[in-house]
Design a protein around this motif. Structure first.
Motif, mmCIF file in Angstrom:
data_model
loop_
_atom_site.group_PDB
_atom_site.id
_atom_site.type_symbol
_atom_site.label_atom_id
_atom_site.label_comp_id
_atom_site.label_asym_id
_atom_site.label_seq_id
_atom_site.Cartn_x
_atom_site.Cartn_y
_atom_site.Cartn_z
ATOM 1 N N PHE A 225 -32.300 46.998 15.674
ATOM 2 C CA PHE A 225 -32.894 47.799 16.740
ATOM 3 C C PHE A 225 -32.820 47.044 18.059
ATOM 4 O O PHE A 225 -33.039 45.835 18.108
ATOM 5 C CB PHE A 225 -34.369 48.087 16.423
ATOM 6 C CG PHE A 225 -34.557 48.944 15.195
ATOM 7 C CD1 PHE A 225 -34.492 50.322 15.283
ATOM 8 C CD2 PHE A 225 -34.793 48.361 13.958
ATOM 9 C CE1 PHE A 225 -34.675 51.114 14.152
ATOM 10 C CE2 PHE A 225 -34.975 49.144 12.823
ATOM 11 C CZ PHE A 225 -34.911 50.525 12.920
ATOM 12 N N GLY A 226 -32.499 47.770 19.137
ATOM 13 C CA GLY A 226 -32.537 47.196 20.476
ATOM 14 C C GLY A 226 -33.824 47.598 21.164
ATOM 15 O O GLY A 226 -34.822 47.907 20.509
ATOM 16 N N THR A 227 -33.793 47.621 22.498
ATOM 17 C CA THR A 227 -35.010 47.979 23.233
ATOM 18 C C THR A 227 -35.345 49.443 22.985
ATOM 19 O O THR A 227 -34.464 50.280 22.781
ATOM 20 C CB THR A 227 -34.807 47.742 24.748
ATOM 21 O OG1 THR A 227 -33.560 48.330 25.105
ATOM 22 C CG2 THR A 227 -34.797 46.275 25.088
ATOM 23 N N ALA A 228 -36.628 49.738 23.014
ATOM 24 C CA ALA A 228 -37.152 51.100 22.820
ATOM 25 C C ALA A 228 -36.710 51.695 21.484
ATOM 26 O O ALA A 228 -36.571 52.911 21.369
ATOM 27 C CB ALA A 228 -36.742 52.013 23.984
ATOM 28 N N GLY A 229 -36.476 50.831 20.517
ATOM 29 C CA GLY A 229 -36.161 51.333 19.175
ATOM 30 C C GLY A 229 -34.797 51.966 19.042
ATOM 31 O O GLY A 229 -34.510 52.640 18.052
ATOM 32 N N VAL A 230 -33.920 51.747 20.028
ATOM 33 C CA VAL A 230 -32.573 52.319 19.932
ATOM 34 C C VAL A 230 -31.749 51.508 18.925
ATOM 35 O O VAL A 230 -31.747 50.272 18.956
ATOM 36 C CB VAL A 230 -31.881 52.328 21.312
ATOM 37 C CG1 VAL A 230 -30.411 52.717 21.184
ATOM 38 C CG2 VAL A 230 -32.610 53.269 22.250
ATOM 39 N N VAL A 231 -31.077 52.213 18.044
ATOM 40 C CA VAL A 231 -30.304 51.540 16.997
ATOM 41 C C VAL A 231 -29.015 50.967 17.583
ATOM 42 O O VAL A 231 -28.236 51.686 18.212
ATOM 43 C CB VAL A 231 -29.972 52.526 15.856
ATOM 44 C CG1 VAL A 231 -29.032 51.886 14.834
ATOM 45 C CG2 VAL A 231 -31.254 52.991 15.179
ATOM 46 N N GLU A 232 -28.809 49.671 17.373
ATOM 47 C CA GLU A 232 -27.576 49.035 17.856
ATOM 48 C C GLU A 232 -26.514 48.947 16.765
ATOM 49 O O GLU A 232 -25.317 48.864 17.055
ATOM 50 C CB GLU A 232 -27.890 47.610 18.339
ATOM 51 C CG GLU A 232 -28.752 47.559 19.580
ATOM 52 C CD GLU A 232 -29.066 46.125 19.980
ATOM 53 O OE1 GLU A 232 -29.591 45.937 21.086
ATOM 54 O OE2 GLU A 232 -28.791 45.189 19.187
ATOM 55 N N HIS A 233 -26.987 48.922 15.529
ATOM 56 C CA HIS A 233 -26.064 48.678 14.426
ATOM 57 C C HIS A 233 -26.719 49.230 13.162
ATOM 58 O O HIS A 233 -27.919 49.032 12.966
ATOM 59 C CB HIS A 233 -25.841 47.162 14.306
ATOM 60 C CG HIS A 233 -25.163 46.714 13.042
ATOM 61 N ND1 HIS A 233 -23.801 46.582 12.944
ATOM 62 C CD2 HIS A 233 -25.665 46.372 11.827
ATOM 63 C CE1 HIS A 233 -23.494 46.163 11.703
ATOM 64 N NE2 HIS A 233 -24.603 46.032 11.013
#
Lengths: 166, 358
Positions: free
Chosen positions: B257-265
């Motif tokens: 997870f990246g910032t604000a819970g955005v999925v990176e992988h």
């Protein structure tokens, strides 16, 4: 049953503290060698396929299924069976507790439970009920049920702890 | 009483020696690590190697090293994977391995052995007499079947699961492979002919119950490398009992997870629904957005086509298919941080971390 024509495997095996030179058929499992070549029939022959836990023994202190370990693989290793649990005529606290708590009925699974429980208490003398349940989850009992068995392990742990703190 | 057949026993002192012994064996040799898969198969005459190459004395296969990544020797026992606190960071691996079989089996079974686990089927995992009574099956089509990566020709024998089928549908039943594929693991294969080669773990498997591995018969699986890439991961297993059973379904997921819970992988893998673990290509649909209820529902709909259980393991196949949807959504809900205690019973049970001793 296929009979093995030759006994041409040789290993040194330490069973219950005694080192023995053994000559046996190379396709035998540790269970078969214990029961047939050493006469140690306390370790039980259950499913033969790793699905019941009746044949559990300690191999270098860890509980394993002797029906799935080739005897050849045990060269130079230490095996502890149910016959090695008592100290001469004095039962191991686990054996006493199993008798006291009614943790055995037909008794066929009992040696496997006892050695597995011993390995657990050797490593975690204060094992919780959850740890006991987990550690014994590979041993099946078809008659007593498990509650008395878990209680007996707790009882033994308490006794062993009390003895040590004296 | 079942006894293993006769074989010649060779003790390898190094991985290279083991590879040489396999090459010398010309397809008639098999490796013995923990033996918890091979020994029962030898007793049931499913696998009958003429030469058994023992790995017991190969110390290099039992090492675990952490050096910006995790490297686990293929000969590390499953109990030692469970015991090693350094490996807990790989949640999916820990949870998968802790649920393999029983503590007694995990004390001898190895990680490499679980990855190479023979595929399983109700018509194949039976004793010799049982199989002879149905005139055997495609995977082991006769009394002399020496199923080392399957020596039988695909034309031999009947598949009792799908009698008109040209292939074998035995099921990939490893718990650790789906978990390690989700974690992006790579494995090293060593042969005396070509030396070492490293491949992504998902490339180790073929979707074929007989020829289920791309590993050649002369190769030794020596090592598993797992990257440290900041993923959160889990593994859910469906089985009848809380111990012993092979998976009737396994779902592994790893998400960063990246910032604000955005999925990176994201990598999501289905186990025990095919002859190999299935790395779902739709995992990429999860990337670039948060794991909202909508995103999860879309993912579950898009991936539903992959789970095609057949009637050759425990449980009704239609029910296993339904549970695959529950689990696919569930693993993502767990990873986004939902309280697993609020999950429906089946999901709650699958998500609850057990605390194995060994």
């Amino acid at each position: 049953m296929r009979r093995s024509p030759t006994n041409n495997a040789r290993i040194a095996l330490t069973v219950n503290g005694e080192t023995k030179e053994l000559l046996f058929a190379p396709n035998k499992t540790l269970l078969e060698v214990l029961r047939e070549d050493l006469g140690l029939t306390g370790t039980k022959h259950g499913c033969e396929l790793g699905e019941c836990g009746a044949c559990a023994v300690l191999l270098n202190g860890r509980p394993v299924l002797s029906c799935l370990v080739l005897a050849l693989e045990c060269d130079g290793r230490q095996v502890e069976t149910i016959e090695g649990l008592a100290d001469d005529a004095r039962l191991h606290p686990l054996q006493e507790a199993f008798a006291d708590c009614g943790a055995a009925q037909c008794g066929y699974c009992t040696p496997g439970f006892l050695v597995t429980a011993k390995a657990l208490l050797d490593e975690r003398p204060n094992a919780t009920r959850g740890e006991i349940t987990e550690a014994l989850s590979g041993n099946l009992c078809r008659c007593t049920g498990y509650i008395q068995i878990f209680e007996a392990v707790e009882e033994a742990a308490a006794k062993m702890g009390a003895k040590e703190s004296k | 009483m079942m006894r293993a057949g006769r074989f010649r026993y060779v003790v390898a002192k190094s991985a290279a020696e083991a590879a040489q012994a396999l090459a010398d064996g010309g397809g008639k040799a098999m490796l013995l690590a923990g033996g918890t898969d091979l020994v029962p198969n030898m007793k049931r005459r499913q696998q009958m190697p003429e030469i058994v190459v023992s790995l017991r004395q190969v110390a290099e296969l039992r090492e675990v090293a952490m050096n910006g990544e995790t490297a686990i020797g293929a000969g590390v026992t499953l109990a030692d994977v469970v015991r090693d606190p350094r490996l807990r960071q790989h949640g999916a691996l820990f949870r998968a391995v802790a649920q393999v079989a029983t503590p007694l089996i995990r004390n001898t079974a190895t990680l490499g052995g679980n990855l190479c686990l023979d595929t399983r089927c109700n018509y194949y995992d039976q004793n010799y007499e049982w199989r002879r009574a149905i005139d055997f099956c495609k995977k082991a089509p006769g009394p002399e079947a020496v199923a080392i990566d399957a020596v039988a020709d695909d034309g031999d024998g009947t598949c009792w699961v799908a009698p008109s089928s040209a292939r074998c549908w035995a099921v990939s039943s490893t718990d650790s492979a789906p978990a390690l594929i989700a974690l992006g693991a790579r494995v090293t294969l060593l042969s005396s002919r070509d030396g070492a080669r490293e491949i992504p773990l998902e490339a180790l498997f073929h979707d074929d119950g007989m020829h289920y591995m791309t590993k050649r018969a002369d190769e030794v699986l020596t090592r598993v490398r797992v990257p440290h890439d900041g993923v959160r991961s889990t593994y859910w297993k469906l089985r009848r009992r809380g111990a012993f059973d092979f998976p009737a379904l396994g779902v592994a997921a790893a998400v960063r997870f990246g910032t604000a819970g955005v999925v990176e992988h994201a990598r999501v893998v289905l186990g025990a629904v095919a002859s190999k673990p299935l790395l779902l290509p739709e995992s990429s649909l999860l990337v670039g957005r948060a794991l909202t209820d909508d995103a999860i529902a879309e993912f579950v709909d898009a991936t539903a086509r992959w789970a095609k259980p057949l009637d050759n393991t425990d449980f009704l196949m239609t029910w296993r298919k339904q549970v695959s949807k529950l689990f696919l959504g569930g693993v993502l809900r767990e990873l986004r941080g939902d309280d697993v205690q609020t999950f429906p019973l089946l999901a709650r049970r699958a998500a609850t971390l057990r605390n194995p001793v060994w």
